[in-house]
Design an enzyme around this catalytic site. Structure first.
Site, short mmCIF file in Angstrom:
data_model
loop_
_atom_site.label_atom_id
_atom_site.label_comp_id
_atom_site.label_asym_id
_atom_site.label_seq_id
_atom_site.Cartn_x
_atom_site.Cartn_y
_atom_site.Cartn_z
CG ASP A 135 -1.86 1.11 1.35
OD1 ASP A 135 -1.74 2.10 0.60
OD2 ASP A 135 -2.76 1.02 2.22
CB VAL B 60 -3.29 4.56 -6.56
CG1 VAL B 60 -3.05 5.46 -7.76
CG2 VAL B 60 -2.23 4.79 -5.51
CG ASP B 61 -6.81 10.37 -7.61
OD1 ASP B 61 -6.24 11.07 -6.75
OD2 ASP B 61 -7.56 10.85 -8.49
CE1 TYR C 211 -7.92 8.03 -15.97
CE2 TYR C 211 -5.75 9.00 -16.20
CZ TYR C 211 -7.06 9.09 -15.81
OH TYR C 211 -7.53 10.26 -15.26
#
Length: 176
Positions: free
Chosen positions: A14, A37-38, A125
């Site tokens: 993490d 992750v954002d 993405y």
């Protein structure tokens, strides 16, 4: 090149738990959090991060901006916006490389000795992980070959499969 590669580490875990000078956030252009992750970084850092991000007026694809780390162990968060994969013919490789270069420039300018990157653009993405890892390792190694800072770059991988891709990319560069 081998000296630069000696400064690269691969970690599975993490990214929000890493005690480094800066972690890199695979952000969207608004810098206001999202998925993957954002979202994890925004949740772990706390509400103050969103407040600071709102003042940055977004970020262009391939660029990077820096904020405080707030509730994270990391002192800073470097937000970079990776390209959305569109088949590879729309400049995605250069934009992805620019994310790494821009992030490392900000890290050096802010005296960050250690920086951790996620696998930028490989989630929603859809950038192919094998290509993205080659670009990441190649770009980072070229940049840090010429600069003393950051001293250590960590590629923080969400899973072991991704970590293996990074290990192979580093090994391939070592072979030359």
């Amino acid at each position: 090149m081998s000296k630069a590669l000696d400064r690269i580490r691969i970690h599975t875990g993490d990214i929000t738990k890493l005690d480094v000078d800066a972690i890199v956030n695979a952000a969207n252009t608004l810098l206001l959090g999202g998925g993957g992750v954002d979202g994890a970084i925004h949740r772990a850092a706390g509400r103050e991060l969103e407040v600071e991000c709102r003042m940055l007026n977004g970020c262009k694809v391939g660029d990077a901006k820096i904020t405080k780390g707030y509730k994270l162990p990391a002192r800073h968060i470097i937000h970079t916006v990776g390209p959305v994969w569109q088949g590879g013919g729309k400049g995605e490789a250069e934009l992805l490389a620019s994310c790494y270069r821009s992030s490392l420039e900000l890290a050096a300018a802010n005296d960050c000795r250690s920086v951790a990157f996620p696998a930028i653009s490989t989630g929603v993405y859809r950038y192919p992980k094998d290509e993205a890892t080659g670009i990441a390792v190649g770009t980072v190694s070229m940049v840090i070959e010429e600069k003393a800072m950051p001293e250590t770059v960590i590629f923080c991988c969400f899973d072991e499969q991704t970590a293996q891709l990074y290990l192979r990319a580093v090994a391939a560069l070592r072979k030359g």
